[in-house]
Motif scaffolding. Structure first.
Motif, PDB file in Angstrom:
ATOM      1  N   ALA A 256     -95.000  34.013  35.123  1.00  0.00           N
ATOM      2  CA  ALA A 256     -96.027  33.001  34.845  1.00  0.00           C
ATOM      3  C   ALA A 256     -97.273  33.181  35.696  1.00  0.00           C
ATOM      4  CB  ALA A 256     -95.442  31.608  35.083  1.00  0.00           C
ATOM      5  N   ALA A 257     -97.393  34.321  36.369  1.00  0.00           N
ATOM      6  CA  ALA A 257     -98.457  34.509  37.361  1.00  0.00           C
ATOM      7  C   ALA A 257     -99.851  34.211  36.813  1.00  0.00           C
ATOM      8  CB  ALA A 257     -98.403  35.934  37.917  1.00  0.00           C
ATOM      9  N   ARG A 258    -100.112  34.574  35.558  1.00  0.00           N
ATOM     10  CA  ARG A 258    -101.464  34.393  35.001  1.00  0.00           C
ATOM     11  C   ARG A 258    -101.832  32.929  34.810  1.00  0.00           C
ATOM     12  NH1 ARG A 258    -102.569  39.103  30.450  1.00  0.00           N
ATOM     13  NH2 ARG A 258    -102.327  40.904  31.860  1.00  0.00           N
ATOM     14  N   SER A 259    -100.822  32.061  34.676  1.00  0.00           N
ATOM     15  CA  SER A 259    -101.117  30.644  34.447  1.00  0.00           C
ATOM     16  C   SER A 259    -100.971  29.805  35.710  1.00  0.00           C
ATOM     17  CB  SER A 259    -100.188  30.079  33.363  1.00  0.00           C
ATOM     18  OG  SER A 259     -98.836  30.176  33.766  1.00  0.00           O
ATOM     19  N   LEU A 260    -100.650  30.441  36.827  1.00  0.00           N
ATOM     20  CA  LEU A 260    -100.505  29.723  38.089  1.00  0.00           C
ATOM     21  C   LEU A 260    -101.762  29.902  38.934  1.00  0.00           C
ATOM     22  CD1 LEU A 260     -96.837  30.737  38.985  1.00  0.00           C
ATOM     23  CD2 LEU A 260     -97.628  28.693  37.773  1.00  0.00           C
ATOM     24  N   VAL A 261    -102.111  28.866  39.662  1.00  0.00           N
ATOM     25  CA  VAL A 261    -103.309  28.898  40.502  1.00  0.00           C
ATOM     26  C   VAL A 261    -102.886  28.858  41.965  1.00  0.00           C
ATOM     27  CG1 VAL A 261    -105.477  27.752  41.083  1.00  0.00           C
ATOM     28  CG2 VAL A 261    -104.607  27.662  38.729  1.00  0.00           C
ATOM     29  N   PRO A 262    -103.143  29.931  42.721  1.00  0.00           N
ATOM     30  CA  PRO A 262    -102.849  29.885  44.161  1.00  0.00           C
ATOM     31  C   PRO A 262    -103.838  28.951  44.857  1.00  0.00           C
ATOM     32  CG  PRO A 262    -103.140  32.151  43.367  1.00  0.00           C
ATOM     33  CD  PRO A 262    -103.665  31.237  42.311  1.00  0.00           C
ATOM     34  N   VAL A 263    -103.341  28.014  45.618  1.00  0.00           N
ATOM     35  CA  VAL A 263    -104.198  27.093  46.360  1.00  0.00           C
ATOM     36  C   VAL A 263    -103.633  26.949  47.766  1.00  0.00           C
ATOM     37  CG1 VAL A 263    -104.810  25.808  44.264  1.00  0.00           C
ATOM     38  CG2 VAL A 263    -102.921  25.014  45.688  1.00  0.00           C
ATOM     39  N   GLU A 264    -104.408  26.291  48.621  1.00  0.00           N
ATOM     40  CA  GLU A 264    -103.925  25.943  49.954  1.00  0.00           C
ATOM     41  C   GLU A 264    -103.975  24.432  50.095  1.00  0.00           C
ATOM     42  OE1 GLU A 264    -106.200  28.002  52.887  1.00  0.00           O
ATOM     43  OE2 GLU A 264    -105.225  29.928  52.510  1.00  0.00           O
ATOM     44  N   VAL A 265    -102.901  23.883  50.623  1.00  0.00           N
ATOM     45  CA  VAL A 265    -102.805  22.435  50.813  1.00  0.00           C
ATOM     46  C   VAL A 265    -102.740  22.133  52.297  1.00  0.00           C
ATOM     47  CG1 VAL A 265    -101.285  20.435  50.516  1.00  0.00           C
ATOM     48  CG2 VAL A 265    -101.734  21.932  48.584  1.00  0.00           C
ATOM     49  N   GLU A 266    -103.496  21.137  52.707  1.00  0.00           N
ATOM     50  CA  GLU A 266    -103.483  20.719  54.108  1.00  0.00           C
ATOM     51  C   GLU A 266    -102.280  19.811  54.352  1.00  0.00           C
ATOM     52  OE1 GLU A 266    -106.510  18.688  57.385  1.00  0.00           O
ATOM     53  OE2 GLU A 266    -106.707  18.204  55.238  1.00  0.00           O
ATOM     54  N   THR A 267    -101.460  20.145  55.318  1.00  0.00           N
ATOM     55  CA  THR A 267    -100.307  19.329  55.644  1.00  0.00           C
ATOM     56  C   THR A 267    -100.728  18.143  56.503  1.00  0.00           C
ATOM     57  OG1 THR A 267     -99.796  20.566  57.648  1.00  0.00           O
ATOM     58  CG2 THR A 267     -98.828  21.374  55.584  1.00  0.00           C
ATOM     59  N   ALA A 268     -99.779  17.244  56.754  1.00  0.00           N
ATOM     60  CA  ALA A 268    -100.085  16.051  57.534  1.00  0.00           C
ATOM     61  C   ALA A 268    -100.521  16.386  58.954  1.00  0.00           C
ATOM     62  CB  ALA A 268     -98.856  15.133  57.567  1.00  0.00           C
ATOM     63  N   ASP A 269    -100.088  17.539  59.468  1.00  0.00           N
ATOM     64  CA  ASP A 269    -100.495  17.919  60.823  1.00  0.00           C
ATOM     65  C   ASP A 269    -101.652  18.911  60.844  1.00  0.00           C
ATOM     66  OD1 ASP A 269     -99.128  20.062  59.854  1.00  0.00           O
ATOM     67  OD2 ASP A 269     -97.596  20.104  61.419  1.00  0.00           O
ATOM     68  N   GLY A 270    -102.368  19.026  59.703  1.00  0.00           N
ATOM     69  CA  GLY A 270    -103.604  19.802  59.684  1.00  0.00           C
ATOM     70  C   GLY A 270    -103.464  21.285  59.431  1.00  0.00           C
ATOM     71  N   VAL A 271    -102.265  21.753  59.095  1.00  0.00           N
ATOM     72  CA  VAL A 271    -102.055  23.170  58.800  1.00  0.00           C
ATOM     73  C   VAL A 271    -102.329  23.427  57.325  1.00  0.00           C
ATOM     74  CG1 VAL A 271    -100.331  25.023  58.732  1.00  0.00           C
ATOM     75  CG2 VAL A 271    -100.355  23.400  60.647  1.00  0.00           C
ATOM     76  N   TRP A 272    -103.007  24.546  57.030  1.00  0.00           N
ATOM     77  CA  TRP A 272    -103.269  24.911  55.636  1.00  0.00           C
ATOM     78  C   TRP A 272    -102.139  25.811  55.148  1.00  0.00           C
ATOM     79  CZ3 TRP A 272    -106.822  22.562  52.748  1.00  0.00           C
ATOM     80  CH2 TRP A 272    -107.835  21.854  53.416  1.00  0.00           C
ATOM     81  N   MET A 273    -101.518  25.402  54.047  1.00  0.00           N
ATOM     82  CA  MET A 273    -100.305  26.064  53.572  1.00  0.00           C
ATOM     83  C   MET A 273    -100.520  26.605  52.166  1.00  0.00           C
ATOM     84  SD  MET A 273     -96.561  24.328  53.397  1.00  0.00           S
ATOM     85  CE  MET A 273     -95.116  25.286  52.948  1.00  0.00           C
ATOM     86  N   PRO A 274    -100.192  27.871  51.903  1.00  0.00           N
ATOM     87  CA  PRO A 274    -100.352  28.409  50.548  1.00  0.00           C
ATOM     88  C   PRO A 274     -99.266  27.883  49.615  1.00  0.00           C
ATOM     89  CG  PRO A 274     -99.382  30.065  51.996  1.00  0.00           C
ATOM     90  CD  PRO A 274     -99.709  28.892  52.860  1.00  0.00           C
ATOM     91  N   VAL A 275     -99.698  27.414  48.449  1.00  0.00           N
ATOM     92  CA  VAL A 275     -98.771  26.914  47.428  1.00  0.00           C
ATOM     93  C   VAL A 275     -99.293  27.336  46.063  1.00  0.00           C
ATOM     94  CG1 VAL A 275     -98.043  24.916  48.805  1.00  0.00           C
ATOM     95  CG2 VAL A 275     -99.968  24.693  47.227  1.00  0.00           C
ATOM     96  N   LEU A 276     -98.515  27.018  45.042  1.00  0.00           N
ATOM     97  CA  LEU A 276     -98.922  27.263  43.661  1.00  0.00           C
ATOM     98  C   LEU A 276     -99.281  25.942  43.007  1.00  0.00           C
ATOM     99  CD1 LEU A 276     -96.065  29.745  42.698  1.00  0.00           C
ATOM    100  CD2 LEU A 276     -98.440  30.326  43.249  1.00  0.00           C
ATOM    101  N   ALA A 277    -100.226  25.987  42.089  1.00  0.00           N
ATOM    102  CA  ALA A 277    -100.640  24.772  41.385  1.00  0.00           C
ATOM    103  C   ALA A 277    -100.652  25.015  39.887  1.00  0.00           C
ATOM    104  CB  ALA A 277    -102.021  24.318  41.858  1.00  0.00           C
ATOM    105  N   SER A 278    -100.599  23.949  39.141  1.00  0.00           N
ATOM    106  CA  SER A 278    -100.685  24.043  37.693  1.00  0.00           C
ATOM    107  C   SER A 278    -102.109  24.436  37.291  1.00  0.00           C
ATOM    108  CB  SER A 278    -100.293  22.710  37.050  1.00  0.00           C
ATOM    109  OG  SER A 278    -101.044  21.643  37.607  1.00  0.00           O
ATOM    110  N   ALA A 279    -102.255  24.957  36.076  1.00  0.00           N
ATOM    111  CA  ALA A 279    -103.541  25.505  35.632  1.00  0.00           C
ATOM    112  C   ALA A 279    -104.654  24.460  35.614  1.00  0.00           C
ATOM    113  CB  ALA A 279    -103.374  26.136  34.249  1.00  0.00           C
ATOM    114  N   ASP A 280    -104.302  23.193  35.447  1.00  0.00           N
ATOM    115  CA  ASP A 280    -105.324  22.141  35.354  1.00  0.00           C
ATOM    116  C   ASP A 280    -105.570  21.459  36.694  1.00  0.00           C
ATOM    117  OD1 ASP A 280    -102.908  20.843  35.608  1.00  0.00           O
ATOM    118  OD2 ASP A 280    -103.298  19.355  34.042  1.00  0.00           O
ATOM    119  N   ILE A 281    -105.266  22.134  37.787  1.00  0.00           N
ATOM    120  CA  ILE A 281    -105.365  21.497  39.093  1.00  0.00           C
ATOM    121  C   ILE A 281    -106.779  21.005  39.396  1.00  0.00           C
ATOM    122  CG2 ILE A 281    -105.693  23.731  40.258  1.00  0.00           C
ATOM    123  CD1 ILE A 281    -103.878  20.600  41.664  1.00  0.00           C
TER     124      ILE A 281
END
Length: 405
Positions: A256-281
Motif C-alpha cells: 500500500a506504499a503509494r497510498s500511504l503518507v509518511p508524516v511525523e507526529v509530535e509526542t506529548a514530550d516533544g519528540v517528533w516520531m515518524p508514522v504513516l497516515a491515510s491519504a486524506d491526512i
C-alpha cells in the motif's frame, strides 16, 4: 565523437508533513467520536461503524464496558439498544479482537481468516490440550441444530480439571472452540449470558456467501484501521484489530506504499516520531475541530484509551487497568476511570454503583500532576457524575473520597 556527459538533475527531497501534538490529539479524539458533546440524535450503529468495534466485558462496577463506551458518545443510549442490534436486527456479529467484541455485520466477510487464525492458535495452545474430540463437538452442534440457540447452562459434561487454573468443562471448551472457529455464532445474550447458534442461522446469507483471499482481507483490515486511526505506526495498525501479525502488517505497508503518507507526529514530550497516515491526512488537518470542553468519565476499555502505548505517546497519560493486579500491589485501584476534559486527561476516579441503595459512590479521586482542580472543573465532574448516575438508574451521588487538591 565524444558525447557530453549527461546532466544529473539534483534530487529534491520534499518536506515531511509534521503534525503538532495538539492537532494529533484533536484528530485522534475526532476519530473516536469524542470531540463533540454526546448529545443529540445519534444512531448506535453509526457510532459502532465509526469505532470499528466495541469491546464487551462482564465487569459491572457501574455499567458494563460496552454500554458505557456507547453512552460516552451518545447520552441518549440505553442498554437494551445493543442487544437489539445483535439479536433482532442482525446488524452486528460477535467475535474476538483483543477480547470479545461486537463488530458491524458488513465486516464479517473480511473477518473469516480471523476465525481460522484463532482456531488454529487455540488448537496449538496448552489451554486447549484437552479439547474434546470432533465426535463430542458434533453432538453439541447437533443439539443446537435441533433445539435452537443454547447457552453453556444447557449442557453438563462434568467438572473442570481441578489441577488446571482457568480450566473449563469439556462442553465449554467445545462451544468456545466452535465459536472461535466460526462454526457457531452468538445468537443473543440474556443478562450477558451468551447463547450459541449455528452460524448459518445467525449471519445473513449475503455475508456468508462472500469469499475473499487472505491477502485481500488483511489489506482491508489494515486500510480500515489506519482510516480510523488517522495516523499510526505499523504497531498501532496491528494492535487496532489484532487480526494480523506484525509481519503481515509490514507486508501490507509495502503493498500500500503509494497510498500511504509518511508524516511525523509530535509526542506529548516533544519528540517528533515518524508514522504513516491515510491519504486524506491533509484534508483532515485542514478542518480542525477543537474538542468540547465537557468533562467525561471514560471506561477503562474505551477504544480511546485501550492502546496504552498510543495513549501515553499522544497524551502523556500513564494508565493501566489493575483488575488482575493483587490489591496490595495496585497503584490506583481495581476499576479506575480516566477523566477526559477537552484534549487532555485531567484525573482518575474510582466509582461504584449500588443499585439497591440507588447510589453512585465516589470511592477515590486523583488529579493529574500539574492540573489545577478549580471550582469550575469540579462542577463539570459533578455534572458528569450526575449524568452517569441517571444512565445506570441510581438517584444519588455520594463522595467517600477526599477531594482535597
Amino acid at each position: 565523437m565524444t558525447r557530453p556527459p549527461a546532466r544529473c538533475l539534483p534530487s529534491v527531497t520534499l518536506p515531511v508533513l509534521r503534525i503538532r501534538n495538539r492537532d494529533a490529539r484533536w484528530l485522534w479524539l475526532s476519530s473516536q467520536g469524542l470531540t463533540e458533546a454526546p448529545t443529540g440524535n445519534r444512531e448506535t450503529m453509526d457510532i459502532i461503524r465509526r469505532l470499528g468495534f466495541v469491546q464487551l466485558d462482564t465487569i459491572r462496577v457501574v455499567s458494563r464496558a460496552h454500554h458505557h463506551i456507547l453512552w460516552s458518545r451518545n447520552q441518549a443510549y440505553r442498554e437494551p439498544m445493543l442487544n437489539r442490534l445483535l439479536a433482532n436486527d442482525r446488524h452486528l456479529f460477535e467475535h474476538f479482537t483483543h477480547d470479545a467484541s461486537v463488530l458491524p455485520m458488513e465486516i464479517y466477510p473480511v473477518w473469516r481468516r480471523q476465525f481460522r487464525r484463532l482456531a488454529a492458535k487455540r488448537e496449538q495452545s496448552g489451554y486447549y490440550k484437552n479439547l474434546p474430540a470432533p465426535a463430542f463437538r458434533a453432538e453439541i452442534k447437533q443439539r443446537i441444530a435441533d433445539e435452537g440457540p443454547l447457552s453453556t447452562h444447557a449442557f453438563d459434561s462434568g467438572k473442570k480439571d481441578p489441577d488446571r487454573m482457568w480450566s473449563r468443562p469439556p462442553h465449554k471448551l467445545a462451544l468456545d472452540h466452535m465459536w472461535y472457529a466460526g462454526e457457531l455464532s452468538t445468537s443473543h445474550r440474556e443478562n450477558f449470558t451468551k447463547f450459541y447458534d449455528l452460524t448459518e442461522r445467525v449471519i445473513p446469507e449475503e455475508f456468508l456467501q462472500q469469499e475473499h483471499a487472505d491477502e485481500d482481507q488483511i489489506d482491508w483490515l489494515c486500510d480500515a484501521a489506519l482510516d480510523r486511526l488517522g495516523f499510526g505506526t505499523p504497531g498501532d495498525i496491528q494492535r487496532f484489530w489484532d487480526a494480523a501479525d506484525s509481519r503481515e502488517v509490514r507486508s501490507w505497508t509495502q503493498r500500500a506504499a503509494r497510498s500511504l503518507v509518511p508524516v511525523e507526529v509530535e509526542t506529548a514530550d516533544g519528540v517528533w516520531m515518524p508514522v504513516l497516515a491515510s491519504a486524506d491526512i491533509e484534508a483532515r488537518l485542514a478542518a480542525p475541530r477543537p474538542p468540547t470542553s465537557r468533562l467525561r468519565i471514560l471506561n477503562p476499555f474505551d477504544p480511546a484509551v485501550r492502546d496504552r502505548t498510543r495513549l501515553e505517546r499522544l497524551f502523556g497519560f500513564d494508565y493501566r487497568i489493575e483488575i488482575f493486579v493483587p490489591a496490595a500491589k495496585r497503584r490506583w485501584g481495581y476499576y479506575v476511570y480516566p477523566l477526559l476534559e477537552g484534549d487532555r486527561f485531567v484525573g482518575r476516579i474510582e466509582v461504584k454503583a449500588d443499585r439497591k441503595a440507588s447510589e453512585l459512590a465516589v470511592l477515590r479521586f486523583w488529579q493529574e500532576p500539574g492540573v489545577p482542580w478549580t471550582a469550575a472543573r469540579r462542577r463539570k465532574l459533578d455534572a458528569e457524575l450526575a449524568r452517569l448516575a441517571r444512565f445506570v438508574g441510581v438517584k444519588t451521588v455520594t463522595w467517600d473520597a477526599d477531594f482535597s487538591t
